[in-house]
Design a protein around this motif. Structure first.
Motif, PDB file in Angstrom:
ATOM      1  N   VAL A  28     -10.976  76.074  27.378  1.00  0.00           N
ATOM      2  CA  VAL A  28     -11.849  75.111  28.059  1.00  0.00           C
ATOM      3  C   VAL A  28     -13.248  75.678  28.297  1.00  0.00           C
ATOM      4  CG1 VAL A  28      -9.939  73.944  29.164  1.00  0.00           C
ATOM      5  CG2 VAL A  28     -10.979  75.902  30.296  1.00  0.00           C
ATOM      6  N   TYR A  29     -13.360  76.982  28.304  1.00  0.00           N
ATOM      7  CA  TYR A  29     -14.658  77.596  28.570  1.00  0.00           C
ATOM      8  C   TYR A  29     -15.466  77.849  27.292  1.00  0.00           C
ATOM      9  CZ  TYR A  29     -11.730  81.630  27.502  1.00  0.00           C
ATOM     10  OH  TYR A  29     -10.832  82.487  26.915  1.00  0.00           O
ATOM     11  N   THR A  30     -14.998  77.374  26.138  1.00  0.00           N
ATOM     12  CA  THR A  30     -15.727  77.563  24.884  1.00  0.00           C
ATOM     13  C   THR A  30     -16.987  76.698  24.887  1.00  0.00           C
ATOM     14  OG1 THR A  30     -13.593  77.902  23.805  1.00  0.00           O
ATOM     15  CG2 THR A  30     -15.491  77.502  22.384  1.00  0.00           C
ATOM     16  N   ALA A  31     -18.022  77.181  24.267  1.00  0.00           N
ATOM     17  CA  ALA A  31     -19.277  76.428  24.199  1.00  0.00           C
ATOM     18  C   ALA A  31     -19.063  75.102  23.495  1.00  0.00           C
ATOM     19  CB  ALA A  31     -20.350  77.254  23.469  1.00  0.00           C
ATOM     20  N   ASN A  32     -19.901  74.126  23.845  1.00  0.00           N
ATOM     21  CA  ASN A  32     -19.722  72.763  23.317  1.00  0.00           C
ATOM     22  C   ASN A  32     -19.827  72.724  21.803  1.00  0.00           C
ATOM     23  OD1 ASN A  32     -19.421  71.861  25.896  1.00  0.00           O
ATOM     24  ND2 ASN A  32     -21.574  71.284  26.152  1.00  0.00           N
ATOM     25  N   SER A 141     -12.508  85.265  30.986  1.00  0.00           N
ATOM     26  CA  SER A 141     -12.943  83.917  31.354  1.00  0.00           C
ATOM     27  C   SER A 141     -13.883  83.918  32.559  1.00  0.00           C
ATOM     28  CB  SER A 141     -11.732  83.029  31.662  1.00  0.00           C
ATOM     29  OG  SER A 141     -10.847  82.998  30.576  1.00  0.00           O
ATOM     30  N   LEU A 142     -14.196  85.082  33.091  1.00  0.00           N
ATOM     31  CA  LEU A 142     -15.036  85.168  34.281  1.00  0.00           C
ATOM     32  C   LEU A 142     -16.497  85.343  33.904  1.00  0.00           C
ATOM     33  CD1 LEU A 142     -12.809  87.532  36.490  1.00  0.00           C
ATOM     34  CD2 LEU A 142     -13.108  85.065  36.742  1.00  0.00           C
ATOM     35  N   THR A 143     -17.367  84.627  34.602  1.00  0.00           N
ATOM     36  CA  THR A 143     -18.822  84.736  34.458  1.00  0.00           C
ATOM     37  C   THR A 143     -19.449  84.662  35.837  1.00  0.00           C
ATOM     38  OG1 THR A 143     -19.006  82.342  34.145  1.00  0.00           O
ATOM     39  CG2 THR A 143     -18.843  83.697  32.145  1.00  0.00           C
ATOM     40  N   THR A 144     -20.756  84.909  35.894  1.00  0.00           N
ATOM     41  CA  THR A 144     -21.489  84.810  37.160  1.00  0.00           C
ATOM     42  C   THR A 144     -22.707  83.943  36.964  1.00  0.00           C
ATOM     43  OG1 THR A 144     -22.763  86.818  36.663  1.00  0.00           O
ATOM     44  CG2 THR A 144     -20.721  87.080  37.946  1.00  0.00           C
ATOM     45  N   VAL A 145     -23.020  83.188  38.005  1.00  0.00           N
ATOM     46  CA  VAL A 145     -24.225  82.361  38.035  1.00  0.00           C
ATOM     47  C   VAL A 145     -24.838  82.493  39.416  1.00  0.00           C
ATOM     48  CG1 VAL A 145     -25.164  80.029  37.892  1.00  0.00           C
ATOM     49  CG2 VAL A 145     -23.360  80.746  36.312  1.00  0.00           C
ATOM     50  N   GLN A 146     -26.018  83.084  39.470  1.00  0.00           N
ATOM     51  CA  GLN A 146     -26.754  83.252  40.717  1.00  0.00           C
ATOM     52  C   GLN A 146     -25.902  83.893  41.804  1.00  0.00           C
ATOM     53  OE1 GLN A 146     -28.526  79.545  41.851  1.00  0.00           O
ATOM     54  NE2 GLN A 146     -29.899  79.466  40.054  1.00  0.00           N
ATOM     55  N   PHE A 151     -14.748  81.000  37.097  1.00  0.00           N
ATOM     56  CA  PHE A 151     -13.610  81.136  36.192  1.00  0.00           C
ATOM     57  C   PHE A 151     -13.639  79.938  35.263  1.00  0.00           C
ATOM     58  CE2 PHE A 151      -9.058  80.139  35.317  1.00  0.00           C
ATOM     59  CZ  PHE A 151      -8.818  81.206  34.463  1.00  0.00           C
ATOM     60  N   GLY A 152     -14.188  80.132  34.057  1.00  0.00           N
ATOM     61  CA  GLY A 152     -14.444  79.017  33.175  1.00  0.00           C
ATOM     62  C   GLY A 152     -15.540  78.161  33.767  1.00  0.00           C
ATOM     63  N   TRP A 189      -9.064  80.453  43.000  1.00  0.00           N
ATOM     64  CA  TRP A 189      -8.845  81.765  43.587  1.00  0.00           C
ATOM     65  C   TRP A 189      -7.375  82.107  43.354  1.00  0.00           C
ATOM     66  CZ3 TRP A 189      -9.820  77.594  46.911  1.00  0.00           C
ATOM     67  CH2 TRP A 189      -8.750  77.179  47.716  1.00  0.00           C
ATOM     68  N   PRO A 190      -7.036  83.371  43.410  1.00  0.00           N
ATOM     69  CA  PRO A 190      -5.642  83.741  43.141  1.00  0.00           C
ATOM     70  C   PRO A 190      -4.680  83.041  44.105  1.00  0.00           C
ATOM     71  CG  PRO A 190      -7.043  85.684  43.094  1.00  0.00           C
ATOM     72  CD  PRO A 190      -7.893  84.552  43.586  1.00  0.00           C
ATOM     73  N   ALA A 191      -3.533  82.609  43.575  1.00  0.00           N
ATOM     74  CA  ALA A 191      -2.471  81.935  44.339  1.00  0.00           C
ATOM     75  C   ALA A 191      -2.972  80.636  44.954  1.00  0.00           C
ATOM     76  CB  ALA A 191      -1.907  82.857  45.411  1.00  0.00           C
TER      77      ALA A 191
END
Length: 520
Positions: A28-32, A141-146, A151-152, A189-191
């Motif tokens: 689901v996190y693949t580029a369009n 699948s983890l990224t950061t924004v600001q 997660f995706g 988040w986990p669980a």
């Protein structure tokens, strides 16, 4: 252009193997743009394999000719920018400045953001922290924004804000499944699934409006070992203004139904006392919690007769299923029998006769309730369809008994009844009627019909024996009597002999006899 549907795809870009060659679908996190390529390739049957760049010159020949030119990986740059734009649209709509600060202050998420930028350590390093280990398993699948972790396309919520996030997701009180679907579309988040289930189960409004829990498997009553060991009772009706007390034996399925206009404790005890007088006291009595069964008077009645009384749960008729099921059978049967609006008592009698004589598969051996209860079948009009019994055997049994019998004109004593007393009266058999009936004429010339048990033999008395022993049974002419004395009919008799005619009334006829000596 590709001709045909089956081909082999070679590439020197290893990540494409996971995007286009995965059997689990497109991430689901693949580029369009990559997703559009993957959807196009789904129409083909192909295999993909990796070829090192050094061995891929026939495809990369044009780029190799420009050795002095610094090449940029346009595909990577464009894909990265496109992903950054897509993620930013989601991130800016999903988090606020508070989320960013909470992420920086969270001991786990701060390390996750650091590892995303600087690289992840070995697995042994994060093994001591279970929550951090879950992020490690999803690191690709983890990224950061600001300053916020994603997660995706889902925002990773710090621990301090998770309770507030759950309250927001539970707005409108969706169920567990719907709330999980909403959460999986926006946050992570986990669980998270376990916490969503816990939040929904802890909601008071959801608990008050929840459906009934799934039913557990029914627990059957212990099987009785003998008849009338455990009986189930219940009231049915009203029908035509009356109620019916139903009593069913759990072993033989023998039913008892009593019609009553009152369902009080006194009326119930009166019916059961009469029934138990005929059938005996059961060991266990099962009923619902009706007031007539839970009163102190009914409890005293059971304890005095050694009956254990058990009541079922309120509004749970399955616990007294034996009686409740028979109530339904009884109502349906009466309704069908009374189609012409006949008397209800007549319909009840017919229902009981048929039910008691019909084989029941729930009874041990599949016999009828009457056979299980009494060891025999009750006779119905259907017995007329059976062939007759052996008459010869019946006649032999009658011959072996040899009942008393009398012949015509036998002297007997007959019982003559007068009000509340009786007496033996001498009489004579006139004729036999049937096998054991006789018509007898008494001395007072009364004709009496009596049974053989009301007769006994009579011997003639001494006086009657002397009077009748020397006389023939039929009257004789005078000349025959005279010849017996060797006297002619015209001879002169001695003067001392006198003749006196004597009239005797025997059997309504008059006969003239002669006495030689003496007088009549």
């Amino acid at each position: 252009m590709v001709f045909g549907r089956k081909f082999r795809l070679q590439t020197d870009h290893a990540p494409l193997l996971r995007i286009f060659g995965s059997k689990k679908g497109i991430p689901v996190y693949t580029a369009n743009r990559l997703q559009r390529w993957a959807l196009t390739l789904l129409m083909y049957d192909f295999t993909i394999e990796y070829v090192a760049t050094e061995k891929f010159g026939h495809v990369d020949v044009l780029s190799r000719l420009i050795n002095q030119h610094v090449r940029l990986d346009e595909d990577y740059v464009i894909a990265s920018i496109s992903l950054e734009d897509d993620v930013r649209l989601v991130a800016f709509d999903s988090f606020r400045f508070e989320v960013q600060q909470s992420t920086e202050n969270d001991p786990v998420l701060s390390k996750v953001v650091q590892y995303i930028h600087q690289g992840w350590p070995s697995k042994q390093t994060v093994a001591s922290n279970p929550e951090l280990q879950q992020f490690y398993n999803r690191r690709e699948s983890l990224t950061t924004v600001q300053g916020c972790a994603l997660f995706g396309e889902r925002l990773v919520i710090p621990s301090r804000l998770r309770k507030r996030c759950l309250d927001q997701l539970h707005t409108g009180h969706p169920g567990i499944g719907r709330m999980k679907a909403i959460a999986r579309s926006y946050v992570y988040w986990p669980a998270i699934d376990a916490e969503v289930e816990k939040a929904v189960k802890a909601c008071t409004q959801c608990a008050l409006a929840a459906k009934t829990s799934p039913r557990v498997a029914p627990v059957p009553w212990p099987k009785p070992q003998r008849a009338w060991e455990r009986v189930h009772v219940d009231y049915a009706g009203p029908l035509d203004g009356d109620c019916f007390l139903l009593v069913v034996d759990s072993f033989t399925k023998w039913p008892e139904i009593v019609q009553t206009s009152h369902i009080t404790t006194t009326a119930t005890i009166k019916i059961l006392r009469s029934l138990f007088a005929r059938m005996g006291m059961p060991e266990l009595l099962v009923s619902d919690i009706g007031t007539q069964f839970t009163s102190a008077m009914f409890g005293k009645f059971c304890s005095m007769n050694g009956i254990e009384h058990t009541t079922t749960a309120p509004f749970h008729p399955q616990s007294n299923g034996q009686a409740e099921r028979f109530v339904d059978t009884f109502k349906r049967g009466i309704k069908k029998i009374r189609e012409g609006e006949g008397p209800i008592q007549e319909a009840l009698d017919l229902f009981l006769l048929k039910y008691r004589s019909t084989p029941n598969p729930a009874v041990v051996g599949g016999v009828s309730p009457s056979e299980a209860m009494f060891g025999r079948r009750i006779r119905t009009n259907l017995e007329l369809l059976r062939p007759p019994t052996d008459r010869q055997q019946a006649e032999q049994e009658e011959d072996q008994q040899k009942p008393r019998s009398f012949n015509k004109k036998d002297p007997v004593y007959v019982k003559v009844y007068n009000r509340n007393s009786w007496s033996w009266v001498p009489g004579t058999i006139v004729e036999q009627i049937g096998g054991v009936m006789y018509n007898v004429r008494t001395e007072k010339r009364r004709l009496v019909r009596s049974h053989v048990n009301q007769l006994r033999k009579r011997l003639p008395s001494a006086e009657s024996f002397e009077e009748t022993s020397g006389l023939p049974s039929n009257p004789l002419p005078l000349d025959v009597l005279l010849s017996a004395w060797n006297s002619p009919s015209t001879s002169v008799l001695p003067s001392s002999a006198t003749f006196s005619p004597c009239v005797s009334s025997i059997d309504d006829s008059v006969h003239i006899t002669t006495t030689i000596i003496g007088s009549c």
